[in-house]
Design a protein around this motif. Structure first.
Motif, PDB file in Angstrom:
ATOM      1  N   VAL A  41       0.167  10.550   2.993  1.00 13.88           N
ATOM      2  CA  VAL A  41      -0.605  10.498   1.776  1.00 13.88           C
ATOM      3  C   VAL A  41      -0.384  11.791   0.994  1.00 13.88           C
ATOM      4  N   ASP A  44       3.227  11.226  -0.712  1.00  6.53           N
ATOM      5  CA  ASP A  44       3.008  10.020  -1.932  1.00  6.53           C
ATOM      6  C   ASP A  44       2.603   9.024  -1.312  1.00  6.53           C
ATOM      7  N   LYS A  45       1.035   8.838  -1.903  1.00  4.18           N
ATOM      8  CA  LYS A  45       0.304   7.786  -1.384  1.00  4.18           C
ATOM      9  C   LYS A  45       0.666   6.336  -1.834  1.00  4.18           C
ATOM     10  N   TYR A  46       1.631   6.508  -2.899  1.00  5.99           N
ATOM     11  CA  TYR A  46       2.129   5.192  -3.540  1.00  5.99           C
ATOM     12  C   TYR A  46       3.426   4.712  -3.078  1.00  5.99           C
ATOM     13  N   ARG A  47       3.771   5.181  -1.953  1.00  7.47           N
ATOM     14  CA  ARG A  47       4.950   4.633  -1.285  1.00  7.47           C
ATOM     15  C   ARG A  47       4.623   3.457  -0.305  1.00  7.47           C
ATOM     16  N   PRO A  48       5.121   2.242  -0.064  1.00  9.16           N
ATOM     17  CA  PRO A  48       4.795   1.243   0.694  1.00  9.16           C
ATOM     18  C   PRO A  48       5.011   1.762   2.077  1.00  9.16           C
ATOM     19  N   CYS A  51       1.564   3.117   2.850  1.00 10.05           N
ATOM     20  CA  CYS A  51       0.627   2.302   2.839  1.00 10.05           C
ATOM     21  C   CYS A  51       0.635   1.836   4.529  1.00 10.05           C
ATOM     22  N   TYR A  70      -4.237  -2.387   3.189  1.00 10.70           N
ATOM     23  CA  TYR A  70      -3.190  -1.453   3.074  1.00 10.70           C
ATOM     24  C   TYR A  70      -1.770  -1.954   3.002  1.00 10.70           C
ATOM     25  N   ARG A  73      -1.371  -3.480  -0.096  1.00 11.47           N
ATOM     26  CA  ARG A  73      -1.241  -2.411  -0.956  1.00 11.47           C
ATOM     27  C   ARG A  73       0.401  -2.245  -1.130  1.00 11.47           C
ATOM     28  N   LYS A  76       1.960  -4.825  -3.220  1.00  9.29           N
ATOM     29  CA  LYS A  76       2.176  -4.861  -4.468  1.00  9.29           C
ATOM     30  C   LYS A  76       3.066  -3.754  -4.857  1.00  9.29           C
ATOM     31  N   LEU A  77       3.347  -2.519  -4.274  1.00 11.49           N
ATOM     32  CA  LEU A  77       4.312  -1.653  -4.591  1.00 11.49           C
ATOM     33  C   LEU A  77       5.753  -2.139  -4.640  1.00 11.49           C
TER      34      LEU A  77
END
Length: 95
Positions: A41, A44-48, A51, A70, A73, A76-77
Motif C-alpha cells: 500500500v 502503490d495501492k492502485y496496483r492489482p 490488492c 479487494y 478491485r 477493475k485495475l
C-alpha cells in the motif's frame, strides 16, 4: 527467503508479490502477510498485485467478504490479472 531478499534489494518492486503473498497465506503467516500488505500500500495501492496481497490478508483473517472486495478491485485495475480471478474464486467457495 528469496522473496524477502528481493524486497530488501528493491522495496518498490511489486511484480509477482501476489505469489509471495500466496505462499505466506498457505503458511498461515498473518504477521508477515500484514507487513507485506502495508508495504504494498505504501508503494502503490492502485496496483492489482497490492490488492491481491490485501485480499489474501483478509482471507487469512476469515473476512471473506472484504477479501472479495479487494480481488474485485484488482480486476477493475486489470481485468486480465489471473491471480485475482483465481483467488476470488477461492473466496466464493468460502462464502
Amino acid at each position: 527467503s528469496l522473496y524477502e531478499s528481493i524486497r530488501l534489494d528493491d522495496p518498490y518492486r511489486l511484480d509477482h508479490v501476489d505469489t509471495y503473498s500466496n505462499i505466506l497465506y498457505v503458511k498461515e503467516q498473518k504477521r508477515a502477510l500484514s507487513s507485506l500488505a502495508h508495504a504494498c500500500v505504501a508503494v502503490d495501492k492502485y496496483r492489482p498485485e497490492a490488492c491481491c496481497v490485501i485480499g489474501n490478508y483478509y482471507s487469512l483473517k476469515g473476512s471473506h467478504e472484504k477479501a472479495v472486495l479487494y480481488f474485485r478491485r484488482a480486476l477493475k485495475l486489470d481485468a486480465h490479472f489471473l491471480s485475482a480471478w483465481t483467488l476470488m474464486g477461492h473466496e466464493y467457495v468460502e462464502l
